[in-house]
Design an enzyme around this catalytic site. Structure first.
Site, PDB file in Angstrom:
ATOM      1  N   THR A 156     -15.078 -15.299 -46.344  1.00 29.03           N
ATOM      2  CA  THR A 156     -16.639 -15.356 -46.709  1.00 29.03           C
ATOM      3  C   THR A 156     -16.364 -14.813 -48.301  1.00 29.03           C
ATOM      4  O   THR A 156     -16.525 -15.060 -49.788  1.00 29.03           O
ATOM      5  CB  THR A 156     -17.409 -14.254 -45.884  1.00 29.03           C
ATOM      6  OG1 THR A 156     -16.539 -13.306 -46.652  1.00 29.03           O
ATOM      7  CG2 THR A 156     -17.278 -14.670 -45.247  1.00 29.03           C
ATOM      8  N   LYS A 182      -9.315 -13.340 -42.629  1.00 28.87           N
ATOM      9  CA  LYS A 182      -9.855 -13.812 -43.785  1.00 28.87           C
ATOM     10  C   LYS A 182     -10.415 -12.310 -43.899  1.00 28.87           C
ATOM     11  O   LYS A 182     -10.212 -10.822 -43.027  1.00 28.87           O
ATOM     12  CB  LYS A 182     -10.719 -14.126 -43.824  1.00 28.87           C
ATOM     13  CG  LYS A 182     -12.113 -13.547 -42.496  1.00 28.87           C
ATOM     14  CD  LYS A 182     -13.096 -12.867 -42.561  1.00 28.87           C
ATOM     15  CE  LYS A 182     -13.853 -12.500 -43.985  1.00 28.87           C
ATOM     16  NZ  LYS A 182     -15.410 -11.946 -43.974  1.00 28.87           N
ATOM     17  N   THR A 193     -16.040  -6.669 -42.782  1.00 31.45           N
ATOM     18  CA  THR A 193     -15.555  -7.521 -42.016  1.00 31.45           C
ATOM     19  C   THR A 193     -14.124  -8.894 -42.128  1.00 31.45           C
ATOM     20  O   THR A 193     -14.515  -9.696 -43.075  1.00 31.45           O
ATOM     21  CB  THR A 193     -16.720  -8.307 -42.029  1.00 31.45           C
ATOM     22  OG1 THR A 193     -18.071  -8.061 -41.502  1.00 31.45           O
ATOM     23  CG2 THR A 193     -16.321 -10.124 -41.729  1.00 31.45           C
TER      24      THR A 193
END
Length: 403
Positions: A156, A182, A193
């Site tokens: 992201t 990630k 996240t």
């Protein structure tokens, strides 16, 4: 008997019998890769740890269900970025299940053998028309050399993809472990996240697989923080397909876990290095604690301090902020025996400051990798966690995250 181990280039497709893909399904604006698929050529034993946040994304709930129903077996993991599918109610659950169904039909397995992961903005529903066309496209792109593409598709705000691999020898036979992850912001996993996916071609019995993952995560992903926020979507999944025909048992367990820990730690440090707005990797080591739990708690308190992190970013050797953070951690601390160091430079020891060393410490803080040490003077336990500095860029990224 375990012989040797060595880190090697690669990621999730380095172990035998795994293929991956990373494609653009149109979930993100601008055509960036946003859908990843990881497939084992045969059913693999699976273990996972998930977020401890009370609010959990649909993908987390569905993956938990599937692991229980399949008795810990999996063929595939499907991951989307650009949409967390969290706090989306019954629709979100239905979409996560359909995502698994689509993958199962493509791979040729039961839906229970598909694990699902999502990352992105909370409260946004999955664009299922794009998922429906994207999954077959990803399946068609699968390859034993496409691990790097998959690692890019799960990003992201990450500034770079994160992969790691290691090869160990058991009884003279090679076993590989590979992974991708990630994460850049909303990072303090407390998972067990951020998302992490690890593969191995070893044959690992279920109890040992789960135990190894828990131990490795505790000393890697659970030992990092960027901003102290635990996401709704955090997970680490481990697949072991046995393609090497080498079985891990009690004799080789330690070596296997050491290799798994090495891969997980490399991925975790990559997350910290790529933290939103980060310019420095900071290693925080707390010693002299009454217990390991106290040491970890104090280290996390220091690493998350909104006074410590900008001071490190600005090159200010303000040791008072470090001892203050340790003192409010709620653990035993004897200030008359405590110590604070930056690198090898002692700034506070046995109740006495050494401010004459501040210029040398300020010079040290100009580096890109910083070691912070705090001795609590209360015991013999220790813990190390990793974090990054806090810059104005972090504020900019998160002020504009949705707009």
């Amino acid at each position: 008997m375990v012989d040797t181990s060595s880190t090697i280039a690669g990621g999730v497709t380095t172990p035998r019998g795994f293929r991956a893909a990373g494609i653009s399904a149109g979930i993100k604006a601008g055509g960036a890769a946003d859908l990843a698929l990881l497939v084992s050529d045969k059913s693999a034993r699976a273990a996972a740890v998930f977020t401890t946040n009370r609010v959990q994304a649909a993908a987390v709930l569905v993956s938990r269900e599937h692991l229980a129903r399949s008795n810990g077996m999996a063929r595939a993991i499907v991951v989307n970025s650009g949409c967390a599918n969290a706090c989306t109610g019954d629709v979100g659950m239905r979409d996560a299940r359909e995502m698994a169904d689509l993958t199962a039909r493509a791979v040729g397995c039961s839906a229970d053998q598909v694990l699902v992961a999502s990352t992105g903005v909370i409260g946004v529903a999955l664009p299922m028309d794009r998922i429906r066309s994207g999954v077959p496209k990803a399946f068609g792109a699968l390859g034993h050399d496409q691990g790097a593409a998959a690692s890019r598709a799960i990003m992201t705000t990450d500034p770079f993809p994160k992969e790691a691999a290691i090869q160990i020898a058991i009884d003279g036979r090679p076993v590989s472990i590979g992974g991708m992850a990630k994460g850049s912001g909303m990072i303090e996993p407390m998972l067990a996240t951020m998302l992490g996916f690890v593969t191995t071609d070893a044959d690992v019995p279920p109890a040992l697989l789960s135990r190894a993952l828990t131990e490795a995560v505790n000393e890697s992903f659970n030992a990092i923080t960027v901003d102290g926020d635990c996401s709704t979507n955090d997970c680490v999944m481990l697949l072991a397909n046995g393609a090497s025909e080498v079985t891990v048992d009690d004799t080789s367990y330690v070596a296997f876990t050491d290799g798994l820990r090495t891969v997980c730690r490399e991925l975790a440090l990559g997350i910290v290095r790529g933290g939103e707005g980060a310019t420095k990797l900071v290693t925080v080591t707390v010693t002299g604690a009454a217990s390991a739990a106290d040491a970890r708690r104090a280290a996390k308190t220091i690493a998350n301090s909104l006074l410590v992190k900008p001071a490190i970013h600005g090159g200010d050797p303000n040791w008072g902020r470090l001892i203050c953070a340790a003192g409010r951690a709620g653990v035993a601390l004897d200030a008359s025996r405590a110590a604070v160091t930056l690198g090898s430079i002692v700034l506070f020891k046995d109740g006495q400051p050494h401010d004459e060393r501040a210029p040398k410490a300020a010079e040290y803080l100009k580096g890109k990798e910083i070691a912070v040490g705090v001795d609590l003077g209360s015991g013999s336990a220790s813990s190390t966690v990793w974090t990054c500095d806090l810059s104005a860029e972090y504020v900019r990224i998160n002020a504009d995250y949705r707009t």
